[in-house]
Write a protein that holds these residues in place. Structure first.
Motif, PDB file in Angstrom:
ATOM      1  N   LYS A  12       0.836  -1.190   0.000  1.00  0.00           N
ATOM      2  CA  LYS A  12       0.000   0.000   0.000  1.00  0.00           C
ATOM      3  C   LYS A  12       0.874   1.245   0.000  1.00  0.00           C
ATOM      4  CE  LYS A  12      -4.025  -2.070   2.197  1.00  0.00           C
ATOM      5  NZ  LYS A  12      -5.043  -1.948   3.237  1.00  0.00           N
ATOM      6  N   LEU A  13       0.340   2.291  -0.610  1.00  0.00           N
ATOM      7  CA  LEU A  13       1.036   3.568  -0.582  1.00  0.00           C
ATOM      8  C   LEU A  13       1.102   4.075   0.849  1.00  0.00           C
ATOM      9  CD1 LEU A  13      -0.602   5.254  -3.712  1.00  0.00           C
ATOM     10  CD2 LEU A  13       1.710   4.301  -3.538  1.00  0.00           C
ATOM     11  N   PRO A  14       2.156   4.827   1.186  1.00  0.00           N
ATOM     12  CA  PRO A  14       2.313   5.290   2.575  1.00  0.00           C
ATOM     13  C   PRO A  14       1.089   6.004   3.129  1.00  0.00           C
ATOM     14  CG  PRO A  14       4.323   5.696   1.342  1.00  0.00           C
ATOM     15  CD  PRO A  14       3.310   5.201   0.346  1.00  0.00           C
ATOM     16  N   GLY A  15       0.484   6.880   2.320  1.00  0.00           N
ATOM     17  CA  GLY A  15      -0.702   7.596   2.790  1.00  0.00           C
ATOM     18  C   GLY A  15      -1.863   6.667   3.083  1.00  0.00           C
ATOM     19  N   ILE A  21      -4.096   2.602   9.412  1.00  0.00           N
ATOM     20  CA  ILE A  21      -3.666   2.446  10.804  1.00  0.00           C
ATOM     21  C   ILE A  21      -4.505   3.324  11.727  1.00  0.00           C
ATOM     22  CG2 ILE A  21      -1.763   2.904  12.409  1.00  0.00           C
ATOM     23  CD1 ILE A  21       0.147   2.096  10.108  1.00  0.00           C
ATOM     24  N   VAL A  22      -4.708   4.579  11.326  1.00  0.00           N
ATOM     25  CA  VAL A  22      -5.483   5.497  12.157  1.00  0.00           C
ATOM     26  C   VAL A  22      -6.934   5.031  12.280  1.00  0.00           C
ATOM     27  CG1 VAL A  22      -6.378   7.855  12.325  1.00  0.00           C
ATOM     28  CG2 VAL A  22      -3.987   7.472  11.666  1.00  0.00           C
ATOM     29  N   ILE A  53       3.758  -0.637  12.137  1.00  0.00           N
ATOM     30  CA  ILE A  53       2.995   0.419  12.810  1.00  0.00           C
ATOM     31  C   ILE A  53       3.961   1.434  13.415  1.00  0.00           C
ATOM     32  CG2 ILE A  53       1.170   0.916  14.463  1.00  0.00           C
ATOM     33  CD1 ILE A  53       0.392  -1.017  12.195  1.00  0.00           C
ATOM     34  N   GLY A  54       5.045   0.921  14.018  1.00  0.00           N
ATOM     35  CA  GLY A  54       6.039   1.801  14.619  1.00  0.00           C
ATOM     36  C   GLY A  54       6.748   2.675  13.606  1.00  0.00           C
ATOM     37  N   HIS A  55       6.822   2.206  12.372  1.00  0.00           N
ATOM     38  CA  HIS A  55       7.444   3.008  11.316  1.00  0.00           C
ATOM     39  C   HIS A  55       6.655   4.295  11.094  1.00  0.00           C
ATOM     40  CE1 HIS A  55       9.326   4.096   7.512  1.00  0.00           C
ATOM     41  NE2 HIS A  55       8.120   4.161   6.965  1.00  0.00           N
ATOM     42  N   TYR A  56       5.322   4.198  11.149  1.00  0.00           N
ATOM     43  CA  TYR A  56       4.477   5.366  10.938  1.00  0.00           C
ATOM     44  C   TYR A  56       4.234   6.139  12.231  1.00  0.00           C
ATOM     45  CZ  TYR A  56       3.460   3.608   6.274  1.00  0.00           C
ATOM     46  OH  TYR A  56       3.563   3.189   4.978  1.00  0.00           O
TER      47      TYR A  56
END
Length: 215
Positions: A12-15, A21-22, A53-56
């Motif tokens: 998936k794209l980062p956005g 996640i949110v 998840i920690g990456h974001y």
């Protein structure tokens, strides 16, 4: 022997991933409380590693704040939907208050109680709560001012009326954690009666306005 084709996994794209996640964290908050949001819990819900998840969100506190903001923003959009902007101000106010008192938003009332309590100890969440309170207060003030200019409401203090109504709504929300809720007709119409008194409307007019708008 033939080898079985492996499914192609699409990154998936980062956005998109961040938004997912949110949303997932907001769902956990609504169902179980903000305290239950952890990197591992969100990862388990999404079927990924906690490191992703920690990456974001290297700090879970930031995820907690964004999850609350997401849920509160979605709440406001459903209470004051854009597609109803063509309705008269009293009908839109009526629908806003009726929706708040029909029980459908009990999980969100619990979330607001939860967030306000935790915000005492979490500066990021405190800022998010204040921002969301301001957004809702501004939206309601604008609606009341629109009704005043149209001659529907008689108040000379739209911000004060909005604040009074929202404080009443918040007071009713304090019962959200009470499974054996106090049962009394006054609770069902307290916010509506408060709005009618502050805005110079006859008793029962807001519920009638809400019903007429549905026809």
């Amino acid at each position: 022997m033939t080898s079985r084709a492996q499914p192609i996994r699409t990154r998936k794209l980062p956005g998109e991933r961040r938004a997912e996640i949110v949303r997932t964290a907001a769902h956990i908050a609504l169902e179980e409380g903000l305290e239950r949001i952890t990197l591992r819990r969100v990862a388990d819900e999404l079927g990924v590693r906690p490191g992703l998840i920690g990456h974001y969100f290297p700090a879970v506190e930031n995820l907690v704040s964004e999850a609350f903001s997401h849920a509160a923003t979605e709440e406001r959009a459903s209470l004051m939907p854009c597609e109803e902007r063509g309705l008269p101000a009293d009908a839109r106010l009526a629908r806003f208050l009726v929706r708040l008192t029909d029980g459908e938003y009990r999980d969100l009332s619990r979330l607001w109680l939860n967030a306000r309590h935790l915000s005492r100890f979490k500066p990021g969440l405190r800022s998010a709560v204040r921002a969301q309170e301001s957004e809702t207060r501004t939206a309601l003030t604008d609606l009341i001012e629109e009704g005043r200019l149209a001659g529907v409401f008689t108040t000379g203090d739209a911000p004060g009326a909005a604040l009074h109504i929202l404080v009443t709504v918040d007071g009713l929300g304090a019962y959200a954690n009470d499974d054996a809720q106090v049962e009394h007709p006054a609770l069902d119409d307290m916010a509506i009666a408060t709005a009618e008194r502050l805005l110079g409307l006859a008793g029962g007019s807001l519920r009638r306005a809400s019903s007429c708008a549905d026809r």
